[in-house]
Design an enzyme around this catalytic site. Structure first.
Site, mmCIF file in Angstrom:
data_model
loop_
_atom_site.group_PDB
_atom_site.id
_atom_site.type_symbol
_atom_site.label_atom_id
_atom_site.label_comp_id
_atom_site.label_asym_id
_atom_site.label_seq_id
_atom_site.Cartn_x
_atom_site.Cartn_y
_atom_site.Cartn_z
ATOM 1 N N ASP A 39 40.286 105.846 53.325
ATOM 2 C CA ASP A 39 39.204 106.261 54.108
ATOM 3 C C ASP A 39 38.236 107.555 52.958
ATOM 4 O O ASP A 39 37.252 107.455 52.413
ATOM 5 C CB ASP A 39 39.052 107.218 55.437
ATOM 6 C CG ASP A 39 40.003 108.265 55.454
ATOM 7 O OD1 ASP A 39 40.427 108.669 53.522
ATOM 8 O OD2 ASP A 39 39.600 109.341 55.561
ATOM 9 N N SER A 40 39.516 107.439 51.927
ATOM 10 C CA SER A 40 38.929 107.359 50.268
ATOM 11 C C SER A 40 37.945 107.254 49.891
ATOM 12 O O SER A 40 37.274 106.879 48.806
ATOM 13 C CB SER A 40 39.893 108.247 49.569
ATOM 14 O OG SER A 40 40.686 106.789 49.668
ATOM 15 N N ASP A 78 43.144 102.743 56.497
ATOM 16 C CA ASP A 78 43.006 104.516 57.972
ATOM 17 C C ASP A 78 42.573 103.802 58.616
ATOM 18 O O ASP A 78 41.170 103.649 59.044
ATOM 19 C CB ASP A 78 42.493 104.691 56.386
ATOM 20 C CG ASP A 78 42.853 106.507 55.979
ATOM 21 O OD1 ASP A 78 44.210 106.870 57.236
ATOM 22 O OD2 ASP A 78 42.523 106.582 55.040
ATOM 23 N N LYS A 108 47.080 104.566 58.892
ATOM 24 C CA LYS A 108 47.772 105.384 58.799
ATOM 25 C C LYS A 108 46.356 106.330 59.646
ATOM 26 O O LYS A 108 45.062 106.003 59.438
ATOM 27 C CB LYS A 108 48.204 105.011 56.937
ATOM 28 C CG LYS A 108 47.752 106.746 57.143
ATOM 29 C CD LYS A 108 47.481 107.294 55.483
ATOM 30 C CE LYS A 108 46.552 107.624 55.617
ATOM 31 N NZ LYS A 108 45.388 108.841 55.517
ATOM 32 N N GLU A 110 45.548 110.351 60.118
ATOM 33 C CA GLU A 110 45.543 111.512 59.788
ATOM 34 C C GLU A 110 45.991 113.132 61.219
ATOM 35 O O GLU A 110 45.416 112.876 62.050
ATOM 36 C CB GLU A 110 44.513 112.337 58.990
ATOM 37 C CG GLU A 110 44.230 111.519 57.538
ATOM 38 C CD GLU A 110 43.207 112.708 56.975
ATOM 39 O OE1 GLU A 110 42.602 113.496 57.588
ATOM 40 O OE2 GLU A 110 42.577 111.843 55.757
ATOM 41 N N GLU A 176 50.702 115.002 52.071
ATOM 42 C CA GLU A 176 49.669 115.202 51.392
ATOM 43 C C GLU A 176 49.653 116.798 50.610
ATOM 44 O O GLU A 176 49.221 117.069 51.100
ATOM 45 C CB GLU A 176 48.313 114.848 51.384
ATOM 46 C CG GLU A 176 47.464 114.835 50.616
ATOM 47 C CD GLU A 176 45.959 113.667 50.327
ATOM 48 O OE1 GLU A 176 45.935 113.121 51.640
ATOM 49 O OE2 GLU A 176 45.409 113.823 49.722
HETATM 50 O O1 KIV Z 1 42.298 108.168 51.725
HETATM 51 C C1 KIV Z 1 43.127 107.946 51.312
HETATM 52 O O2 KIV Z 1 42.969 106.978 49.753
HETATM 53 C C2 KIV Z 1 44.631 108.750 51.150
HETATM 54 C C3 KIV Z 1 45.266 109.230 50.707
HETATM 55 C C4 KIV Z 1 44.935 109.480 49.213
HETATM 56 C C5 KIV Z 1 46.193 109.930 50.845
HETATM 57 O O3 KIV Z 1 44.193 108.824 52.779
#
Ligand code: KIV
Length: 246
Positions: A39-40, A78, A108, A110, A176
């Site tokens: 989600d970055s 994510d 993934k 959080e 992280e």
């Molecule tokens: O969204 C992302 O890129 C991340 C990583 C930095 C772990 O969650």
């Protein structure tokens, strides 16, 4: 590597984020082991100042592109902010969409204690899940910024979360921005592969954000040393283009 079960303890896998087919194909060409559609993308692609506005539909859209560019690669999608927290049924539906519509091989999440039952339901439904503890950027407003987590007594809370993740059967755990000593301790203690993002050199795998590795971002996270110099190269090429065509 295609499946998260291929992530092994001590295997030193190298993962990276990608958000489109073009860069996903470059990641494969460079021989990296897997891709996170993080989600970055909210910060790196959409121009937001945090990951909070990213939606499930956004992740599906970008995951589809990544899978097209890297069809044989492990692609982890994510779960964005508030897609897991509200209730288990909605979380399961959203995770299912990332797999069915996006083509991801794993999701993934959080991780905080509240979302453990939803994560367990995903695993029980056949969706491989990667946990994510330490600095969880979706909690930026609660954490008061993007600070290192797990120092001193706070390490205990991270150990507890990690134990819950191991118990439900996650395929890997992202650590992280935690002290390197904590990254080492958790990696040695648990049977599940750890994936470090600023968590020291001893994690079982390493993960970084593509734009940071390429040196495209104006400011790197404090735990990262410069690798690529893409920003300079891109601006120079754009200047050259401007002079060549004028
Ligand atoms: O969204 C992302 O890129 C991340 C990583 C930095 C772990 O969650």
């Amino acid at each position: 590597m295609k499946y998260p079960s291929e992530l092994k303890k001590g295997a030193n896998a190298r993962l990276i984020t990608a958000y489109d087919a073009f860069f996903a194909a470059l990641v494969v060409e460079a021989g990296l082991d897997g891709i996170l559609v993080g989600d970055s993308l909210g910060n790196m692609v959409q121009g937001h100042t945090s990951t909070l506005p990213v939606t499930v539909d956004d992740i599906i859209y970008h995951t589809r592109m990544v899978v097209r560019g890297a069809p044989q690669c492990l692609v982890i999608a994510d779960m964005p902010f508030m897609s897991v927290e509200v209730n288990t049924d909605d979380a399961l539906r959203a995770a299912g969409r990332l797999v069915k519509e996006g083509g991801a091989t794993a999701v993934k999440v959080e991780t905080h204690f509240r979302v453990i039952p939803a994560m367990a339901a995903m695993i029980e439904s056949g969706i491989p899940v990667i946990g994510h503890v330490g600095l969880t950027p979706q909690w930026v407003n609660m954490l008061g910024g993007y600070r290192q987590q797990g120092r001193g007594m706070a390490a205990k809370g991270i150990h507890q979360l990690v134990d819950e993740l191991v118990a439900i059967g996650v395929s890997g755990i992202v650590l992280e921005h935690v002290p390197a000593a904590l990254g080492t301790e958790i990696t040695r203690r648990i049977p599940v592969p750890t994936i470090g993002v600023g968590a020291g050199p001893d994690c079982d795998a390493q993960l970084a954000v593509l734009h940071d590795v390429l040196g495209l971002t104006a400011k790197l996270p404090s735990f990262m040393s410069p690798i690529g110099d893409g920003r300079k190269g891109a601006i120079e090429a754009l200047h050259r283009y401007k002079s060549v065509v004028s």
